[in-house]
Design a protein around this motif. Sequence first.
Motif, PDB file in Angstrom:
ATOM      1  N   ALA A  98       0.845  -1.196   0.000  1.00  0.00           N
ATOM      2  CA  ALA A  98       0.000   0.000   0.000  1.00  0.00           C
ATOM      3  C   ALA A  98       0.882   1.248   0.000  1.00  0.00           C
ATOM      4  O   ALA A  98       2.074   1.182   0.316  1.00  0.00           O
ATOM      5  N   PRO A  99       0.313   2.403  -0.363  1.00  0.00           N
ATOM      6  CA  PRO A  99       1.116   3.631  -0.363  1.00  0.00           C
ATOM      7  C   PRO A  99       1.715   3.909   1.014  1.00  0.00           C
ATOM      8  O   PRO A  99       1.075   3.710   2.045  1.00  0.00           O
ATOM      9  N   ARG A 100       2.931   4.359   0.996  1.00  0.00           N
ATOM     10  CA  ARG A 100       3.648   4.631   2.242  1.00  0.00           C
ATOM     11  C   ARG A 100       3.094   5.880   2.916  1.00  0.00           C
ATOM     12  O   ARG A 100       2.771   6.870   2.259  1.00  0.00           O
ATOM     13  N   ARG A 101       2.982   5.844   4.241  1.00  0.00           N
ATOM     14  CA  ARG A 101       2.481   6.988   4.998  1.00  0.00           C
ATOM     15  C   ARG A 101       3.571   8.041   5.165  1.00  0.00           C
ATOM     16  O   ARG A 101       4.773   7.744   5.133  1.00  0.00           O
ATOM     17  N   ASN A 102       3.156   9.271   5.386  1.00  0.00           N
ATOM     18  CA  ASN A 102       4.087  10.367   5.608  1.00  0.00           C
ATOM     19  C   ASN A 102       4.823  10.173   6.932  1.00  0.00           C
ATOM     20  O   ASN A 102       4.210   9.858   7.953  1.00  0.00           O
ATOM     21  N   ARG A 103       6.140  10.341   6.906  1.00  0.00           N
ATOM     22  CA  ARG A 103       6.935  10.108   8.111  1.00  0.00           C
ATOM     23  C   ARG A 103       6.543  11.037   9.252  1.00  0.00           C
ATOM     24  O   ARG A 103       6.463  10.626  10.417  1.00  0.00           O
ATOM     25  N   ALA A 104       6.316  12.286   8.917  1.00  0.00           N
ATOM     26  CA  ALA A 104       5.965  13.256   9.966  1.00  0.00           C
ATOM     27  C   ALA A 104       4.638  12.882  10.622  1.00  0.00           C
ATOM     28  O   ALA A 104       4.484  12.971  11.848  1.00  0.00           O
ATOM     29  N   ALA A 105       3.671  12.428   9.810  1.00  0.00           N
ATOM     30  CA  ALA A 105       2.383  12.032  10.367  1.00  0.00           C
ATOM     31  C   ALA A 105       2.525  10.800  11.261  1.00  0.00           C
ATOM     32  O   ALA A 105       1.871  10.700  12.303  1.00  0.00           O
ATOM     33  N   VAL A 106       3.382   9.863  10.863  1.00  0.00           N
ATOM     34  CA  VAL A 106       3.601   8.668  11.668  1.00  0.00           C
ATOM     35  C   VAL A 106       4.222   9.027  13.013  1.00  0.00           C
ATOM     36  O   VAL A 106       3.792   8.544  14.072  1.00  0.00           O
ATOM     37  N   LEU A 107       5.252   9.889  12.996  1.00  0.00           N
ATOM     38  CA  LEU A 107       5.898  10.291  14.249  1.00  0.00           C
ATOM     39  C   LEU A 107       4.938  11.061  15.138  1.00  0.00           C
ATOM     40  O   LEU A 107       4.923  10.881  16.366  1.00  0.00           O
ATOM     41  N   LEU A 108       4.106  11.932  14.542  1.00  0.00           N
ATOM     42  CA  LEU A 108       3.152  12.700  15.337  1.00  0.00           C
ATOM     43  C   LEU A 108       2.122  11.778  15.987  1.00  0.00           C
ATOM     44  O   LEU A 108       1.791  11.940  17.166  1.00  0.00           O
ATOM     45  N   GLN A 109       1.622  10.799  15.235  1.00  0.00           N
ATOM     46  CA  GLN A 109       0.664   9.853  15.810  1.00  0.00           C
ATOM     47  C   GLN A 109       1.305   9.037  16.917  1.00  0.00           C
ATOM     48  O   GLN A 109       0.676   8.773  17.954  1.00  0.00           O
ATOM     49  N   GLY A 215       3.644  -2.037   4.062  1.00  0.00           N
ATOM     50  CA  GLY A 215       4.801  -2.025   3.167  1.00  0.00           C
ATOM     51  C   GLY A 215       5.164  -3.383   2.600  1.00  0.00           C
ATOM     52  O   GLY A 215       6.091  -3.464   1.785  1.00  0.00           O
ATOM     53  N   LEU A 216       4.484  -4.426   2.996  1.00  0.00           N
ATOM     54  CA  LEU A 216       4.782  -5.775   2.514  1.00  0.00           C
ATOM     55  C   LEU A 216       3.807  -6.225   1.445  1.00  0.00           C
ATOM     56  O   LEU A 216       4.188  -6.937   0.501  1.00  0.00           O
ATOM     57  N   GLY A 217       2.561  -5.812   1.568  1.00  0.00           N
ATOM     58  CA  GLY A 217       1.545  -6.208   0.603  1.00  0.00           C
ATOM     59  C   GLY A 217       0.916  -7.538   0.940  1.00  0.00           C
ATOM     60  O   GLY A 217       1.509  -8.385   1.630  1.00  0.00           O
ATOM     61  N   ALA A 218      -0.307  -7.736   0.445  1.00  0.00           N
ATOM     62  CA  ALA A 218      -1.006  -8.994   0.706  1.00  0.00           C
ATOM     63  C   ALA A 218      -0.275 -10.175   0.094  1.00  0.00           C
ATOM     64  O   ALA A 218      -0.273 -11.276   0.658  1.00  0.00           O
TER      65      ALA A 218
END
Length: 418
Positions: A98-109, A215-218
């Motif tokens: 799947a599309p990779r998430r934004n790094r800043a959003a991941v760290l903030l969460q 990041g691995l996919g089904a």
Amino acid sequence: MTNGQESGGAPGYGAAPQQNPYGQGAHAPNPYAQPVPPQQPYGRPAAASNPYAQPAADPQPVPYPRPVPPQQPDAARRPDPAARFEAAPQPGGFPGPAPRRNRAAVLLQFLLQWIYAPLWILGLVAVFVVLILADYSGGGPDSDGWVRVNRSFIPPRRLRAELTGRPEDWERYVTPLLERRIAAAEATHAAGGGTVQPDLGREVSVGLAVRLYRGLGADGVVRIAERFGWQGVPNGTDAEQVRLVRRFPAPAALAAPSPQDPPAAPGTPWGPQPTRFALLLPVVFLLQIVYVPVYGLLTFWVNHPEPDRWERWGARWTVGPRAFKAEFTNSPAAWDRHIRRILKRDATRELARPADGYGPLLAPDGTFLRRITLHRATYCGAGAHRALRIAAEEGWVLDPAYAPDPVNSLRLCRADHR
């Protein structure tokens, strides 16, 4: 001396060469026509005998159908990745990463979750308390997502995979997670769980949300699952989740006595079991008013490695009003009345279900098996064999899809027709 064929495919002894040496003919069969496929232990299971057909004459009649012993899977053999459940998916049949998430959003969460997660849990507790005090009996939301705090929580083990996005980091995170879920699903099967199939085998399934393998996919998850003998289901997998299944064959034989056999001896698995101390029952009956609600919450929130652990605990530390007299007096007549009462209640409920709800379990002629379960607390003092004899009077026999476990429960079935 030649064996009848020269090099290059020309027949010996001066005969005219064939125009098509691989064509179907009377002299030589096509060696490439239909090769015999290797047997796959985790592909389609061997078809069992029809459980609804009339059994052949037997010197010792058996009141329940016996399926043909299926081919047991070889535990030492690693499953062939080409063997898939039902239709083999074509390349690309399972979604990729799947599309990779934004790094800043991941760290903030990751930072904020340590604040909002405890507040979320406290809010849920407050809501439940208000609903209990208000004696609320209305309907709730269609989804339980608002209760699952963990769905928006990023554990530290997943943080590295979310930040790097590398498939190898995701695989290191997914592999132990998938292994634990597969072990729990197989334990559920061992405890009698799983969905019964038309061939009397049972199927267990595991589902993973996309947030756990982004990041691995089904396709990568299916590749890992095949190491454990599981297969991916293309028609049950989409962009939001991947579904994995494993089919287990029906028991090869039912090691159980016939209802017409002499009564089982006390203390044996099929005979009467020791009951609780009679004077302790009134105390348990009163105290369970306090701890049964807590017990109910624990069964909802806490997952135990043994799926039937809470059920066994409840059978030991609770006593129902209907079973109180039978266990307190330990009278054979009282146990018989209790067994017949519970059997009638469960059978009436099962017979009220429409036949169309059984779906793929319907045979081509409309025959299917209805199923009920009698728990140990229902027949403890009388014995599983006595309960089996009473059930046989109403046409209920041991279910051939389950290995008998008389110490804990009796799984019964009865043939019906739509």
